[in-house]
Write a protein that holds these residues in place. Structure first.
Motif, PDB file in Angstrom:
ATOM      1  N   LEU A  49       0.849  -1.191   0.000  1.00 58.75           N
ATOM      2  CA  LEU A  49       0.000   0.000   0.000  1.00 58.75           C
ATOM      3  C   LEU A  49       0.885   1.241   0.000  1.00 58.75           C
ATOM      4  O   LEU A  49       1.928   1.272   0.655  1.00 58.75           O
ATOM      5  N   TYR A  50       0.452   2.283  -0.704  1.00 57.63           N
ATOM      6  CA  TYR A  50       1.286   3.469  -0.883  1.00 57.63           C
ATOM      7  C   TYR A  50       0.573   4.762  -0.517  1.00 57.63           C
ATOM      8  O   TYR A  50       1.037   5.846  -0.851  1.00 57.63           O
ATOM      9  N   ASN A  51      -0.559   4.644   0.170  1.00 53.16           N
ATOM     10  CA  ASN A  51      -1.293   5.785   0.682  1.00 53.16           C
ATOM     11  C   ASN A  51      -1.759   5.469   2.096  1.00 53.16           C
ATOM     12  O   ASN A  51      -2.123   4.333   2.395  1.00 53.16           O
ATOM     13  N   TYR A  52      -1.750   6.442   2.975  1.00 55.02           N
ATOM     14  CA  TYR A  52      -2.255   6.278   4.346  1.00 55.02           C
ATOM     15  C   TYR A  52      -1.641   5.042   5.007  1.00 55.02           C
ATOM     16  O   TYR A  52      -2.322   4.281   5.673  1.00 55.02           O
ATOM     17  N   ASN A  53      -0.346   4.871   4.822  1.00 61.18           N
ATOM     18  CA  ASN A  53       0.284   3.601   5.186  1.00 61.18           C
ATOM     19  C   ASN A  53       1.169   3.716   6.438  1.00 61.18           C
ATOM     20  O   ASN A  53       2.219   3.100   6.512  1.00 61.18           O
ATOM     21  N   ARG A  54       0.733   4.516   7.420  1.00 64.25           N
ATOM     22  CA  ARG A  54       1.424   4.601   8.698  1.00 64.25           C
ATOM     23  C   ARG A  54       0.469   4.163   9.806  1.00 64.25           C
ATOM     24  O   ARG A  54      -0.700   4.558   9.817  1.00 64.25           O
ATOM     25  N   HIS A  55       0.984   3.374  10.743  1.00 64.34           N
ATOM     26  CA  HIS A  55       0.166   2.843  11.831  1.00 64.34           C
ATOM     27  C   HIS A  55       0.281   3.715  13.081  1.00 64.34           C
ATOM     28  O   HIS A  55       1.383   4.089  13.493  1.00 64.34           O
ATOM     29  N   GLN A  81       5.337  18.695  -3.889  1.00 60.90           N
ATOM     30  CA  GLN A  81       4.653  17.760  -3.010  1.00 60.90           C
ATOM     31  C   GLN A  81       5.515  17.345  -1.826  1.00 60.90           C
ATOM     32  O   GLN A  81       6.744  17.431  -1.858  1.00 60.90           O
ATOM     33  N   ALA A  82       4.828  16.867  -0.775  1.00 55.06           N
ATOM     34  CA  ALA A  82       5.483  16.293   0.396  1.00 55.06           C
ATOM     35  C   ALA A  82       4.471  15.392   1.085  1.00 55.06           C
ATOM     36  O   ALA A  82       3.265  15.470   0.830  1.00 55.06           O
ATOM     37  N   GLY A  83       4.949  14.487   1.964  1.00 56.39           N
ATOM     38  CA  GLY A  83       4.055  13.612   2.705  1.00 56.39           C
ATOM     39  C   GLY A  83       4.488  12.154   2.636  1.00 56.39           C
ATOM     40  O   GLY A  83       5.436  11.790   1.932  1.00 56.39           O
ATOM     41  N   THR A  84       3.775  11.293   3.353  1.00 58.33           N
ATOM     42  CA  THR A  84       4.117   9.873   3.362  1.00 58.33           C
ATOM     43  C   THR A  84       3.872   9.225   2.004  1.00 58.33           C
ATOM     44  O   THR A  84       4.527   8.236   1.655  1.00 58.33           O
ATOM     45  N   TYR A  85       2.927   9.748   1.233  1.00 55.98           N
ATOM     46  CA  TYR A  85       2.727   9.280  -0.141  1.00 55.98           C
ATOM     47  C   TYR A  85       4.017   9.427  -0.946  1.00 55.98           C
ATOM     48  O   TYR A  85       4.399   8.535  -1.718  1.00 55.98           O
ATOM     49  N   VAL A  86       4.699  10.554  -0.778  1.00 54.73           N
ATOM     50  CA  VAL A  86       5.944  10.806  -1.498  1.00 54.73           C
ATOM     51  C   VAL A  86       7.030   9.854  -1.018  1.00 54.73           C
ATOM     52  O   VAL A  86       7.780   9.281  -1.815  1.00 54.73           O
ATOM     53  N   GLU A  87       7.141   9.655   0.286  1.00 55.05           N
ATOM     54  CA  GLU A  87       8.153   8.757   0.842  1.00 55.05           C
ATOM     55  C   GLU A  87       7.999   7.338   0.299  1.00 55.05           C
ATOM     56  O   GLU A  87       8.989   6.654   0.019  1.00 55.05           O
ATOM     57  N   ASP A  88       6.752   6.887   0.125  1.00 52.29           N
ATOM     58  CA  ASP A  88       6.508   5.513  -0.301  1.00 52.29           C
ATOM     59  C   ASP A  88       6.616   5.321  -1.807  1.00 52.29           C
ATOM     60  O   ASP A  88       7.060   4.269  -2.275  1.00 52.29           O
ATOM     61  N   THR A 138      -9.173   5.388   1.139  1.00 52.91           N
ATOM     62  CA  THR A 138      -7.935   4.770   0.677  1.00 52.91           C
ATOM     63  C   THR A 138      -8.098   4.295  -0.761  1.00 52.91           C
ATOM     64  O   THR A 138      -9.220   4.081  -1.234  1.00 52.91           O
ATOM     65  N   ARG A 139      -6.997   4.131  -1.448  1.00 52.52           N
ATOM     66  CA  ARG A 139      -7.046   3.604  -2.810  1.00 52.52           C
ATOM     67  C   ARG A 139      -7.068   2.084  -2.782  1.00 52.52           C
ATOM     68  O   ARG A 139      -6.562   1.456  -1.865  1.00 52.52           O
ATOM     69  N   SER A 140      -7.659   1.489  -3.806  1.00 54.94           N
ATOM     70  CA  SER A 140      -7.726   0.036  -3.914  1.00 54.94           C
ATOM     71  C   SER A 140      -6.336  -0.547  -4.139  1.00 54.94           C
ATOM     72  O   SER A 140      -5.403   0.154  -4.534  1.00 54.94           O
ATOM     73  N   ILE A 141      -6.190  -1.862  -3.892  1.00 55.76           N
ATOM     74  CA  ILE A 141      -4.919  -2.537  -4.187  1.00 55.76           C
ATOM     75  C   ILE A 141      -4.610  -2.423  -5.673  1.00 55.76           C
ATOM     76  O   ILE A 141      -3.463  -2.213  -6.075  1.00 55.76           O
ATOM     77  N   LEU A 142      -5.628  -2.547  -6.488  1.00 57.55           N
ATOM     78  CA  LEU A 142      -5.514  -2.410  -7.941  1.00 57.55           C
ATOM     79  C   LEU A 142      -4.878  -1.069  -8.299  1.00 57.55           C
ATOM     80  O   LEU A 142      -3.919  -0.994  -9.080  1.00 57.55           O
ATOM     81  N   ALA A 143      -5.396   0.021  -7.727  1.00 56.48           N
ATOM     82  CA  ALA A 143      -4.891   1.358  -8.053  1.00 56.48           C
ATOM     83  C   ALA A 143      -3.525   1.615  -7.441  1.00 56.48           C
ATOM     84  O   ALA A 143      -2.668   2.276  -8.049  1.00 56.48           O
ATOM     85  N   ASP A 144      -3.294   1.112  -6.221  1.00 57.55           N
ATOM     86  CA  ASP A 144      -2.026   1.356  -5.544  1.00 57.55           C
ATOM     87  C   ASP A 144      -0.862   0.662  -6.239  1.00 57.55           C
ATOM     88  O   ASP A 144       0.296   1.058  -6.040  1.00 57.55           O
TER      89      ASP A 144
END
Length: 342
Positions: A49-55, A81-88, A138-144
């Motif tokens: 997963l590459y969005n909202y992926n921090r616990h 841009q910046a954020g965890t999306y960018v890091e992943d 969140t985005r689907s596995i397909l989209a991610d």
């Protein structure tokens, strides 16, 4: 001092007199908190997963600032841009903070033909990285696990309001930097049909050489979806991905269907239900020690504060045939997001 002020304001005055120059500004800020009931020990909840992926952490998924300049039949767009999306998603890129950077030109007076070149948003799928208008949080596995961005040349042809055609030459599957310059550029196509304002049918394809383990072989990929706004209450999406990757032992296949239905209770409240399945038996896209065959369901509720701001909440459950979800066969996590786009 008065002369200095005049000299400083003169460029602004000259700029404002040129009516053919148009500047548009935009921004996006997506903050979130997510909790995985399996309490993973690593930074990421799940590696695919590459969005909202921090616990168990308040974080910024994506902060974006965009400017578009139009002059005559030319235009250019730059987004930082910046954020965890960018890091992943940009971990392997030397250029990380450019979400898009391209120049475009209309080739005819009616603006039916255009060419764009640079870092471009992906033409594959309808779930955007700027998730404000996505039906689910969140985005689907397909989209991610399909490209968020492409770098190359994109030709558009829009003959009328119903049809749109596109052809691309790119550096490869979600790449800014071309790692192997001996590999030929990848190719892509897109056909979109809108019979009316409520329905959109899309077919996108990709072909190019990509790595599979230590082997570089041809990858063929097809993405199809039907987006339907039935009335003011119901909105549905049906999608399907299928891909083939060349290996020393022949072609390996992965595929994924998707269904999303959203219901708008009123002008402020919406609910969406998602069902998905991702089948990657040979681990072409998702590198796991076992075959990746995973079902997923999610329910999210959105509160629309106004046209620029939403508060979103989602419950998502994944179930796999093997222990590919943090060494387990199932996973449940909760995500909330406060997002603004303008």
């Amino acid at each position: 001092m008065r002369k200095l002020v005049v000299l400083l304001l003169l460029p602004l005055f000259v700029w404002s007199q040129n009516d053919s120059i148009k500047i548009e500004w935009g921004g996006f800020l997506d903050t979130y908190y997510s909790y995985d009931l399996d309490a993973p020990k690593g930074e990421q909840k799940l590696p695919f997963l590459y969005n909202y992926n921090r616990h168990n952490e308040f974080a910024v998924n994506l902060a974006l600032l965009k400017a578009k300049v139009t002059y005559d039949n030319f235009y250019a767009s730059v987004a930082l841009q910046a954020g965890t999306y960018v890091e992943d998603n940009y971990a392997n890129e030397s250029v990380k903070y450019l979400n898009e950077a391209y120049v475009g030109i209309y080739l005819d007076a009616k603006q039916k033909h255009s060419v764009e070149m640079g870092i471009l948003p992906s033409y594959i799928g309808l779930e955007s990285a700027t998730t404000f208008n996505n039906l689910t949080l969140t985005r689907s596995i397909l989209a991610d696990n399909s490209p968020y961005f492409m770098t190359g040349l994109w030709y558009h042809y829009n003959p009328n309001a119903r049809w749109s055609f596109g052809a691309l030459v790119t550096n490869g599957w979600q790449r800014i930097h071309k790692a192997d310059r001996s590999v030929e550029p990848a190719l892509g196509t897109q056909i979109t049909y809108k019979p009316n304002t409520k329905h959109t049918f899309n077919w996108s394809s990709y072909s190019g050489k990509e790595d599979y383990a230590t082997y570089t072989g041809m990858r063929w990929f097809e993405n199809l979806y039907w987006d339907a706004q039935w009335n003011s209450k119901w909105h549905t999406v049906v999608g399907y991905d299928i891909g083939w990757q060349q290996t020393p032992n022949g072609y390996k296949t992965w595929w994924a269907p998707l269904f999303i239905a959203q219901y708008s209770w009123n002008t402020h409240w919406q609910t969406a239900l998602r069902g998905e399945y991702y089948h990657d038996k040979s681990n072409v896209m998702i590198d796991q020690p076992f075959s990746f065959k995973t079902w997923g369901t999610s329910v999210n509720t959105d509160y629309i504060v106004n046209k620029y701001c939403k508060f979103r909440m989602e419950v998502r459950y994944l179930s796999a045939t093997e222990n590919v979800l943090n060494s387990q066969s199932n996973n449940l996590f909760l995500t909330s997001s406060l997002v603004m786009g303008f």
